[in-house]
Design an enzyme around this catalytic site. Structure first.
Site, PDB file in Angstrom:
ATOM      1  N   MET A 149       0.866  -1.145  -0.303  1.00  0.00           N
ATOM      2  CA  MET A 149       0.433   0.149  -0.136  1.00  0.00           C
ATOM      3  C   MET A 149       0.814   1.406  -0.240  1.00  0.00           C
ATOM      4  O   MET A 149       2.132   1.257   1.050  1.00  0.00           O
ATOM      5  CB  MET A 149      -0.860  -0.062   1.154  1.00  0.00           C
ATOM      6  CG  MET A 149      -2.053   1.052   1.386  1.00  0.00           C
ATOM      7  SD  MET A 149      -3.235   0.904  -0.439  1.00  0.00           S
ATOM      8  CE  MET A 149      -3.080   2.607  -0.530  1.00  0.00           C
ATOM      9  N   GLU A 150       0.556   1.914  -0.706  1.00  0.00           N
ATOM     10  CA  GLU A 150       1.261   3.065  -1.303  1.00  0.00           C
ATOM     11  C   GLU A 150       0.910   4.649   0.054  1.00  0.00           C
ATOM     12  O   GLU A 150       1.237   5.630  -0.658  1.00  0.00           O
ATOM     13  CB  GLU A 150       1.329   3.455  -2.314  1.00  0.00           C
ATOM     14  CG  GLU A 150      -0.121   4.365  -2.988  1.00  0.00           C
ATOM     15  CD  GLU A 150      -1.792   3.641  -3.744  1.00  0.00           C
ATOM     16  OE1 GLU A 150      -2.489   3.799  -3.752  1.00  0.00           O
ATOM     17  OE2 GLU A 150      -1.064   2.587  -2.938  1.00  0.00           O
ATOM     18  N   HIS A 208       6.346   0.116  -7.630  1.00  0.00           N
ATOM     19  CA  HIS A 208       5.122   0.678  -8.124  1.00  0.00           C
ATOM     20  C   HIS A 208       4.542   1.366  -6.695  1.00  0.00           C
ATOM     21  O   HIS A 208       3.975   2.164  -7.119  1.00  0.00           O
ATOM     22  CB  HIS A 208       4.395  -0.841  -7.890  1.00  0.00           C
ATOM     23  CG  HIS A 208       3.181  -0.674  -8.203  1.00  0.00           C
ATOM     24  ND1 HIS A 208       2.202  -0.320  -9.595  1.00  0.00           N
ATOM     25  CD2 HIS A 208       1.453  -0.283  -7.358  1.00  0.00           C
ATOM     26  CE1 HIS A 208       0.833  -0.271  -9.335  1.00  0.00           C
ATOM     27  NE2 HIS A 208       0.577  -0.370  -8.021  1.00  0.00           N
ATOM     28  N   GLU A 209       5.067   0.938  -5.274  1.00  0.00           N
ATOM     29  CA  GLU A 209       4.391   1.482  -4.243  1.00  0.00           C
ATOM     30  C   GLU A 209       4.973   2.559  -4.543  1.00  0.00           C
ATOM     31  O   GLU A 209       4.517   3.720  -4.143  1.00  0.00           O
ATOM     32  CB  GLU A 209       4.507   1.091  -3.507  1.00  0.00           C
ATOM     33  CG  GLU A 209       4.078  -0.176  -3.298  1.00  0.00           C
ATOM     34  CD  GLU A 209       1.921  -0.699  -3.544  1.00  0.00           C
ATOM     35  OE1 GLU A 209       1.862   0.461  -3.022  1.00  0.00           O
ATOM     36  OE2 GLU A 209       1.678  -1.382  -4.142  1.00  0.00           O
TER      37      GLU A 209
END
Length: 884
Positions: free
Chosen positions: A268-269, A302-303
């Site tokens: 989760m970012e 990605h995050e």
């Protein structure tokens, strides 16, 4: 749990928030019995919304202790709780709302909001978990500046983290301590994060392009400190790449990552405090496979990339989820391609798309990249939103070119920094920067389904011309019976006997700025179009959908000879791989026919010869050779047939594997030996490629049988120093009649019982065993001390792997696999509805199979539907699956 009438939320009904929250102050008193949360919100009416008097805040499973406006406590008659809404009838235009709630993180099995994992407090707020922490406007278009105070026992929870920069940290007496964090960048509640635990840390730093120093920390349990180096290197590579490719620099003084064992998602970012599933951050050669190393690299990137494409610019509403996810998946795929082999990465991504996403497009849960409606947003974290969404962004990149795409992304960030926006805003920025009209292209966001592109070719020897006629269509999907024509970028080339031919398209002048005139992107915008290429001295073979330039199903009547030419000579790696796949499908189809006629299965000499040539050419990328030799998966084959006879396809594919293993045995042994190496492990593209080809060869040799192959697998299992080779050998042994497999499984467990992520792989290998009796083995493993039904990783490794990836055993003819899955969904529905609904996917495809199979699968869906306390998550998936 589900209301009597679950409410469907529609994109067309979107309304801006009636109130905005400029500042959010949160104070947490973390305790073992309960946690108290105090919020102080500075609210004001949204000037863009008129006529709304009262305030409605979201909340779920909260004990409200007190409520005050501008310092005056409200009496109970001044507010009411209606479902998940706290309603206050009258409020000023600007005011401070103070709310005091009590929650029970230790009892929160949904893993949404604030919960406990391995004795640590942590959060997961996307999509709507923040409402389980305090009453709030829990929607992505309400962005606020957060200041967070966390108090906890200093011995049990020495590390206290939240978003932004650390303002202060102090002991406050009686064994308690306090930390205050402030994030200067406005964010929606879904990006809030908090962690409190007894954690060790790996520290590093990064100097940005403008010279600022950023502190980098990865927090893990003490035992996992030796597994963080790869994640830290991946983070720094991602930071540098984002500066160089997108001009995006990190904007705070600290970037923290925390590894959590109990987590519904991969990671989760949350702004500056990324919370990761342990499987996406921990890696070392002894415990992690090559695929695991690559996953860590991709997820870390990605995050991190979300810091701009998702955090600084976020989505207005959850229908726009692909705005942040599709764009960021595209970005992380390009990063991974640059870090390794671009062609291999592309083939891997396409394989996922053509199995999982195409199946979703063809099923009851089909939805556009930007959905029109949902009951439970958690059900729309799908391969369509993520992977197809990334393909839509990739097509924009193809249509605009790299330079214009970069201008478009710069404009997008410049226009919308600090805003919550829509997919339309992203496309508009791309149009404005490039001058290219994407009006028709927008249909990719609003139309569901996988377009079918049918192509035919005609060669005129007298004129030296080749005409390509392209037709497009798209099948009906739920709620969308008819579709308008898409704008499809079709990358193509023409292959002659000696390789790629120069392209001259009739009526279109050559582009002087294009160095490679052997490839062209055709803009397909009509239901039917014809393109004529001239100046050809020989009849070419069309190389179509190069690089998989659009997420479509391509149909062209290739002959075996044409496919063999593409497999041998195409300069596009994807098309070369795809030609091998199509030839393999022909062999499997022939095997199905032979088995139905009670005839032996033989593989055609030309295909065997082509495979032998690949294996013999040591100048080729070993990873590409391994990919080209892998037969199409049963999941992919299931997309080609209707109805699907699971057992016929499984047997036919297995017989082709057996035949290839026997006929190529000699050269497979040579390749296996050639790929051996004693050099120290590194997750480099070169080493990963070599290991992938070696283990591909071993899988064929094991299928062909013989003591020599078993001895090689046993030796590899016992002697290898890395998890990739050891797990590959264990997998082959478990799927063979070798007596050693029981000993291997026991030894593997004894060696790694202290490593939860490795034991998850031990569960998965057994769950995916193709031999009879696997369901009974899975049932027994659910009683193993290392299995925990509350841990999503273990559920995915054992139950998810069996039901989602072990096709032949899940589809047992007695229907026991379907009943098993239904039992698990019903059980998990009570504790973790998100995981329950995601497990359901195999049953949703019931209409694809033979009539008797359909009846058994449907009966289990109906049994789930009859449950009296079904969550919205599960209800939505089951009801749509059963809808006529």
């Amino acid at each position: 749990m589900r209301d009597a009438q679950p409410r469907t939320i529609y994109l067309k009904d979107y309304q801006p928030p009636a109130f905005l929250i400029d500042e959010t102050e949160l104070s947490f008193a973390l305790g073992e019995q309960h946690t108290q949360v105090r919020s102080r919100l500075r609210l004001r009416r949204n000037p863009a919304v008129a006529g709304v008097q009262g305030l409605e805040l979201h909340g779920c499973d909260l004990e409200l202790l007190s409520l005050a406006i501008d310092g005056e406590e409200l009496a109970e008659g001044q507010w009411q709780i209606n479902g998940e809404l706290l309603q206050i009838a009258e409020v000023p235009d600007e005011f401070v709302l103070e709310c005091h709630t009590q929650i029970y993180p230790q009892n929160n099995t949904s893993l949404e909001g604030l919960y406990k994992s391995s004795g640590m407090f942590c959060t997961q707020c996307e999509a709507e978990g923040f409402r389980k922490i305090t009453y709030y406007l829990d929607r992505p278009d309400v962005m606020s500046v957060f200041t967070v105070t966390v108090e906890a026992d200093a011995t049990r929870y020495p590390v206290l983290l939240s978003n932004g920069n650390l303002v202060s940290a102090e002991d406050i007496g009686q064994g308690q301590h306090r930390a205050v964090w402030h994030d200067p960048f406005p964010k929606p509640a879904y990006l809030f994060a908090l962690v409190a635990g007894d954690l060790a840390v790996v520290e590093d730093g990064f100097t940005t392009a403008s010279g600022r120093e950023v502190e980098l920390n990865i927090y893990v349990e003490e035992k996992d400190l030796d597994k963080c180096d790869h994640a830290m290197a991946s983070l720094k590579n991602a930071m540098r790449w984002d500066e160089e490719v997108y001009g995006r620099e990190y904007d705070l003084d600290i970037f923290n990552i925390v590894a959590v064992d109990d987590f519904n998602m991969g990671a989760m970012e949350n702004k500056s405090l990324n919370i990761f599933n342990t499987s996406c951050v921990l890696a070392k050669p002894e415990t992690t496979t090559d695929m695991g190393f690559q996953r860590v690299e991709g997820v870390v990137a990605h995050e991190y990339f979300h810091n701009w494409s998702g955090n600084r610019v976020t989505c207005r509403d959850w229908f726009q989820l692909s705005l942040k996810e599709g764009f960021t998946v595209f970005r992380d795929a390009e990063f991974s391609a640059d870090m390794g082999s671009p062609t291999v990465k592309r083939v891997e991504d396409v394989t996922l798309l053509r199995t999982a996403q195409f199946a979703e497009d063809a099923g009851p849960m089909a939805h556009p990249v930007r959905p029109d409606s949902f009951i439970e947003i958690s059900n729309f974290y799908t391969v369509t939103v993520y992977e197809k969404g990334a393909e839509v962004v990739r097509m924009i990149h193809t249509l605009l070119g790299a330079e214009n795409f970069r201008k478009g992304s710069d404009l997008y960030f410049e226009r919308h920094d600090g805003q919550a926006v829509t997919c339309e805003d992203f496309v508009a920025a791309m149009e404005a920067a490039s001058g290219i009209d994407l009006g028709q292209f927008r249909r990719w966001y609003s139309q569901a389904g996988t377009p079918i592109v049918e192509v035919s070719g005609t060669f005129d020897a007298d004129r030296g011309s080749y005409a390509l006629t392209v037709k497009q269509s798209c099948p009906p999907t739920p709620g969308q019976p008819t579709k308008e024509a898409f704008h499809i970028p079709l990358a193509m080339g023409l292959i002659g006997e000696a390789g790629a031919l120069p392209l001259s398209l009739e009526g279109v002048p050559a582009d002087p700025d294009t160095a490679d005139n052997t490839q062209r992107v055709l803009n397909i915008t009509q239901p039917e179009e014809t393109f004529v290429f001239t100046g050809l001295a020989e009849e070419p073979v069309p190389s179509l959908l190069r690089g998989f330039s659009a997420p479509v199903k391509l149909r062209f009547g290739y002959s075996r000879a044409q496919l063999l030419r593409l497999m041998r000579s195409d300069t596009d790696g994807f098309c070369r791989w795809d030609a091998a796949q199509q030839l393999a499908v022909m062999e499997i189809e022939a095997a199905v026919a032979a088995l139905q006629a009670d005839q032996p299965v033989n593989v055609a000499d030309d295909f065997v010869g082509a495979c032998r040539a690949l294996l013999a050419d040591d100048a080729l990328d070993p990873a590409m050779v391994a990919l080209m030799l892998q037969l199409p998966s049963e999941a992919y084959l299931a997309e080609l047939y209707h109805p699907v006879d699971v057992h016929a396809l499984h047997q036919a594919r297995d017989e082709v594997r057996l035949a290839l293993g026997k006929q190529l045995s000699e050269i497979l042994w040579q390749v296996y030996q050639r790929c051996q190496s004693d050099e120290p492990y590194a997750p480099s593209a070169e080493q990963i490629a070599r290991r992938s080809l070696k283990n591909c060869a071993l899988s064929y040799l094991m299928r062909a049988g013989g003591e020599q192959a078993v001895a090689a697998a046993v030796a590899q299992f016992e002697n290898s120093k890395n998890m990739t080779d050891r797990l590959a050998a264990l997998t082959q042994l478990v799927n063979s009649p070798a007596e050693y497999k029981a000993q291997a499984l026991q030894r593997f467990y004894q060696d790694w019982q202290h490593e939860p992520l490795v034991i998850n792989q031990w569960f998965q290998v057994q769950a995916m065993c193709q031999l009879p009796g696997t369901l009974e083995k899975v049932r027994s493993l659910m009683g193993h001390p290392a299995f925990d039904i509350r841990n999503p990783n273990k559920v995915r490794a054992l139950i998810g792997a069996f039901c989602g990836q072990n096709t032949v055993n899940f589809h047992r003819e007695d229907g026991a696999g379907y009943a098993f899955l239904a039992d698990q969904v019903i059980d998990l529905n009570r504790s973790n509805p998100q995981i329950a609904s995601r497990l359901l996917v195999p049953l949703t495809k019931w209409r694809k199979y033979l009539p008797a199979v359909q009846g058994r699968m449907r009966a289990e869906l109906e049994r789930i539907m009859a449950e009296p306390a079904l969550s919205n998550d599960v209800y939505e998936v089951v009801s749509k699956s059963l809808a006529e």
